[in-house]
Design an enzyme around this catalytic site. Structure first.
Site, PDB file in Angstrom:
ATOM      1  N   THR A 200      52.482  14.168  31.274  1.00  0.00           N
ATOM      2  CA  THR A 200      52.019  15.019  30.367  1.00  0.00           C
ATOM      3  C   THR A 200      53.440  16.392  30.056  1.00  0.00           C
ATOM      4  O   THR A 200      53.655  17.000  29.964  1.00  0.00           O
ATOM      5  CB  THR A 200      50.783  15.940  31.027  1.00  0.00           C
ATOM      6  OG1 THR A 200      50.941  16.066  32.300  1.00  0.00           O
ATOM      7  CG2 THR A 200      49.982  15.058  30.458  1.00  0.00           C
ATOM      8  N   SER A 201      54.730  15.742  30.976  1.00  0.00           N
ATOM      9  CA  SER A 201      55.546  16.799  31.585  1.00  0.00           C
ATOM     10  C   SER A 201      56.348  17.100  30.195  1.00  0.00           C
ATOM     11  O   SER A 201      57.536  17.865  30.007  1.00  0.00           O
ATOM     12  CB  SER A 201      56.350  15.665  32.751  1.00  0.00           C
ATOM     13  OG  SER A 201      56.873  14.678  31.459  1.00  0.00           O
ATOM     14  N   ALA A 202      55.965  16.373  29.284  1.00  0.00           N
ATOM     15  CA  ALA A 202      57.057  16.664  27.892  1.00  0.00           C
ATOM     16  C   ALA A 202      55.843  18.032  27.848  1.00  0.00           C
ATOM     17  O   ALA A 202      56.244  18.959  26.140  1.00  0.00           O
ATOM     18  CB  ALA A 202      56.706  15.867  27.484  1.00  0.00           C
ATOM     19  N   CYS A 203      55.253  17.886  27.682  1.00  0.00           N
ATOM     20  CA  CYS A 203      53.898  19.648  27.289  1.00  0.00           C
ATOM     21  C   CYS A 203      54.274  20.676  28.051  1.00  0.00           C
ATOM     22  O   CYS A 203      54.305  21.143  29.052  1.00  0.00           O
ATOM     23  CB  CYS A 203      52.333  19.084  27.431  1.00  0.00           C
ATOM     24  SG  CYS A 203      52.049  17.211  26.686  1.00  0.00           S
ATOM     25  N   GLY A 204      55.185  21.913  27.423  1.00  0.00           N
ATOM     26  CA  GLY A 204      54.961  23.110  27.450  1.00  0.00           C
ATOM     27  C   GLY A 204      56.486  22.627  28.334  1.00  0.00           C
ATOM     28  O   GLY A 204      56.565  24.249  28.614  1.00  0.00           O
TER      29      GLY A 204
END
Length: 273
Positions: free
Chosen positions: A108-112
Site C-alpha cells: 500500500t506504499s503507493a497510496c498517499g
C-alpha cells in the site's frame, strides 16, 4: 475448512422472463494474520491455501526471506454462530520474533505517497534483485500461458468471480496456480507455494495473472526475484515505472498471439525489435 463457494438466492432477469434460482458465489471472508499472538493485519480473501497466502504476504512485505523463518503457523480458536471453527485467524511464530508496530506495508506504499517515494521504498527493501540476464522466453510459449492458466481456474468456472495467478517455466509449463477474490491474495498464495518449495528467488520463473497488473503485483514479483510478469489486462502507470526501475519485464494485454511489452523486451525472443 470453510468452503470456497456458497449458494445464495437470486432473481435472474432475461429477455424471455424472470427466473428465481440459487447462484454459486465465491466466498469472501476476513483472515487475521498474527505474529506471535499480536495482530499484524487483516485481509479479505477466499478461504483456502491460507498457509501459502501468509508465506507469500510476509515475503512480499520483507518480513521473511525463506520458509525456515517461520517456525509454526496455526489457526486460533474462533467460532461462527453455529459453533464451527471459522479458520479466520492464523498465528505465525517467527524464528526471530519481530515487534509489531505501526508500519506502512509495501503493498500500500503507493497510496498517499508520490510515485518516486513508492519506487524508492521497494528498492530499499528488495532482498532478491532481478538479474539483468538469464531468463528468456519465446513469444509463442508466452502466448499459451494465459489459456493454460484459465483451464486451471476451477472456482472461477463455478462462480465467475475469482482472480488467478500462476507460476510458469519458460517452456510454458504451469507449476502452480492459486485463485482468490483478491488478485493480490492470489499472487501471495502462489508466491507462498514457491517459498515453501524453495523456489525463491524465482529467477527462472514467470508470473502470469488473470487481470490487470497493478503496482502491488509488480512489487510482489520484484520481492520474489521474478524477472517477468504477464497480465491479461492493462498495467497501471506506476506498475510500468516500478518494472522499469527494478529491471522486470512487464507484459500486458497478453491475449492469444497479441501482447504489449512495456519493459524488458530483451527477455522475449521472437520479436523484431
Amino acid at each position: 475448512m470453510t468452503r470456497v463457494t456458497a449458494r445464495r438466492p437470486t432473481l435472474r432477469v432475461t429477455a424471455t422472463g424472470e427466473i428465481k434460482r440459487p447462484d454459486t458465489l465465491a466466498v469472501e471472508e476476513p483472515l487475521e494474520i498474527r505474529l506471535g499472538g499480536q495482530s499484524l493485519t487483516v485481509t479479505m480473501r477466499t478461504p483456502g491455501s491460507d498457509i501459502d497466502l501468509v508465506h507469500g504476504f510476509l515475503l512480499s512485505e520483507n518480513i521473511i526471506a525463506t520458509a525456515d523463518d517461520i517456525v509454526s503457523a496455526r489457526y486460533c480458536s474462533g467460532t461462527d454462530e453455529n459453533g464451527q471453527n471459522t479458520y479466520n485467524v492464523l498465528d505465525i511464530q517467527l524464528r526471530t520474533p519481530t515487534p509489531i508496530q505501526p508500519r506502512g506495508f509495501l503493498t500500500t506504499s503507493a497510496c498517499g505517497l508520490c510515485g518516486k517515494t513508492a519506487l524508492d521504498d521497494v528498492r530499499a527493501r528488495t532482498r532478491y534483485p532481478i538479474p539483468t540476464d538469464g531468463l528468456t522466453v519465446d513469444t509463442a510459449a508466452l502466448a499459451t500461458m494465459p489459456d493454460t492458466l484459465r483451464t486451471q481456474q476451477a472456482v472461477f468456472d463455478a462462480t465467475g468471480g475469482l482472480h488467478a495467478a500462476g507460476l510458469f517455466t519458460t517452456d510454458g509449463t504451469l507449476l502452480a496456480v492459486r485463485e482468490d477474490i483478491g488478485r493480490h491474495n492470489a499472487v501471495d498464495k502462489v508466491l507462498g507455494w514457491a517459498l515453501r518449495e524453495n523456489r525463491i528467488p524465482a529467477h527462472d520463473l514467470l508470473l502470469i495473472v488473470s487481470g490487470r497488473a497493478s503496482f502491488e503485483l509488480v512489487q510482489k514479483a520484484v520481492q520474489a526475484g521474478i524477472p517477468m510478469l504477464g497480465a491479461v489486462s492493462a498495467p497501471s502507470s506506476l506498475a510500468v515505472d516500478l518494472a522499469a526501475d527494478s529491471g522486470l519485464t512487464l507484459v500486458g494485454f497478453l491475449r492469444g498471439e497479441t501482447m504489449n511489452i512495456y519493459t524488458g523486451a530483451h527477455r522475449i525472443s521472437g520479436i523484431q525489435g
